[in-house]
Design a protein around this motif. Structure first.
Motif, PDB file in Angstrom:
ATOM      1  N   TYR A  25      -5.281   0.473   4.383  1.00 43.50           N
ATOM      2  CA  TYR A  25      -5.695   0.622   3.098  1.00 43.50           C
ATOM      3  C   TYR A  25      -7.117   0.033   2.718  1.00 43.50           C
ATOM      4  O   TYR A  25      -7.826   0.853   1.751  1.00 43.50           O
ATOM      5  N   PHE A  82      -0.528   4.759   4.038  1.00 45.25           N
ATOM      6  CA  PHE A  82      -1.463   3.751   4.230  1.00 45.25           C
ATOM      7  C   PHE A  82      -0.897   2.512   4.341  1.00 45.25           C
ATOM      8  O   PHE A  82      -1.815   1.559   4.449  1.00 45.25           O
ATOM      9  N   GLU A  83       0.269   2.327   4.454  1.00 47.69           N
ATOM     10  CA  GLU A  83       0.884   0.931   4.602  1.00 47.69           C
ATOM     11  C   GLU A  83       0.659   0.485   6.032  1.00 47.69           C
ATOM     12  O   GLU A  83       0.834  -0.819   6.335  1.00 47.69           O
ATOM     13  N   PRO A 126       0.908  -1.293   0.045  1.00 44.59           N
ATOM     14  CA  PRO A 126      -0.006   0.022   0.031  1.00 44.59           C
ATOM     15  C   PRO A 126       0.704   1.382  -0.188  1.00 44.59           C
ATOM     16  O   PRO A 126       2.109   1.218   0.519  1.00 44.59           O
ATOM     17  N   VAL A 149      -9.178   3.078   2.585  1.00 40.40           N
ATOM     18  CA  VAL A 149      -9.050   4.073   1.159  1.00 40.40           C
ATOM     19  C   VAL A 149      -9.880   3.693   0.039  1.00 40.40           C
ATOM     20  O   VAL A 149     -10.612   4.233  -0.492  1.00 40.40           O
ATOM     21  N   GLN A 208      -4.648  -5.189  -2.297  1.00 43.87           N
ATOM     22  CA  GLN A 208      -5.692  -5.564  -1.668  1.00 43.87           C
ATOM     23  C   GLN A 208      -5.690  -7.082  -1.935  1.00 43.87           C
ATOM     24  O   GLN A 208      -5.758  -8.083  -1.394  1.00 43.87           O
TER      25      GLN A 208
END
Length: 288
Positions: free
Chosen positions: A139, A125-126, A121, A142, A209
């Motif tokens: 993530y 957002f990791e 990500p 998001v 994802q």
């Protein structure tokens, strides 16, 4: 409780990816009258393009932008060179796009190999996020936000703009729209590009994802068909609701009854068809 909430977030994120994929599929079939079974292949190909660009540039969002544009351009090329010759010939469209799926899948294996590739990500957002004392990956949130934003923008374009009115007119009755002076072929081409672009965007943003593999195309095409059948052809609202339902059934089914998870998704589709053959919010072709 944390497991339930964790799975709920992941299921909703997967549902948003299904919406991006199926909304484009529904647009293409509703406006251009093309049964595009290569839709999932474009999704996966664009995900690999985004992966390559982000790896080379170090910028994930640049990869998403390039992948979305590349997907839209490839969609226009496929439409102009191949599918435009087969308007009204649904069986040949199915066979051609099915063949195109195999071509794209082999191209992916040639350029990227058959190994599974994972995408990290993007920053920031990791890492995880803490909500109410519970820890979640950030993530998926998001993806949920992106899916809702795309849905609202598409709904506004289709319901509140002149371009949307033209698209709805061509969807309802292409022959009458052409008689009234609307450029039906041009609208169909642009809609085809937009539909593939949506799938490409979904593939690129969804790569952190869902791990990338050349065999993902058939899975995503199948899910897109299920969502369109449940939601109803030509309905963005129906596609959104159906994508959420399928995401939830698939996600929770994979955790609590993995042997029957796929069966549960098909059972949901069969139930909707039995009660409402045109889908939750769909209409029959030819009706206004």
């Amino acid at each position: 409780m944390q497991l339930v909430l964790f799975q709920l977030v992941n299921s909703l994120a997967f549902g948003m990816l299904l919406f991006l994929l199926s909304a484009g599929f529904s647009l293409i079939f509703g406006v251009a009258r093309v049964a595009n079974l290569a839709h999932g292949a474009f999704y996966v190909l664009s995900a690999y393009i985004g992966y390559t660009v982000s790896q080379a540039s170090g910028n994930f969002w640049l990869g998403v932008l390039v992948a979305t544009a590349a997907g839209a351009v490839l969609g226009v090329i496929a439409d102009r060179l191949l599918l435009s010759r087969l308007h009204g010939q649904e069986l040949r469209q199915v066979l051609l796009t099915l063949g195109l799926t195999f071509v794209i899948s082999d191209a992916i294996r040639h350029f990227w190999g058959a190994d599974i590739k994972s995408v990290s990500p993007p920053a920031p957002f990791e890492g995880p996020v803490t909500l109410g004392g519970l820890v979640f990956p950030s993530y998926p949130f998001v993806l949920i936000v992106l899916g809702v934003v795309v849905f609202l923008v598409m709904r506004w374009i289709l319901r509140g703009t002149l371009a949307g009115a033209k698209i709805r007119a061509v969807t309802a009755d292409p022959q009458m729209s052409g008689t009234l002076g609307l450029p039906v072929l041009r609208i169909s081409m642009l809609t085809f590009a937009a539909g593939i672009g949506l799938a490409a965007f979904g593939g690129a943003v969804g790569s952190p994802q869902l791990a990338l593999t050349p065999t993902l195309d058939s899975t995503m095409t199948l899910f897109a068909l299920i969502v369109v059948v449940i939601g109803g052809l030509g309905s963005i609202e129906g596609a959104f609701i159906a994508a959420v339902l399928v995401g939830l059934v698939n996600g929770f089914g994979a955790v609590y009854f993995p042997a029957f998870a796929q069966m549960a998704v098909f059972a949901l589709m069969i139930l909707v068809i039995a009660v409402r053959p045109q889908g939750l919010l769909g209409r029959k072709l030819g009706n206004a």
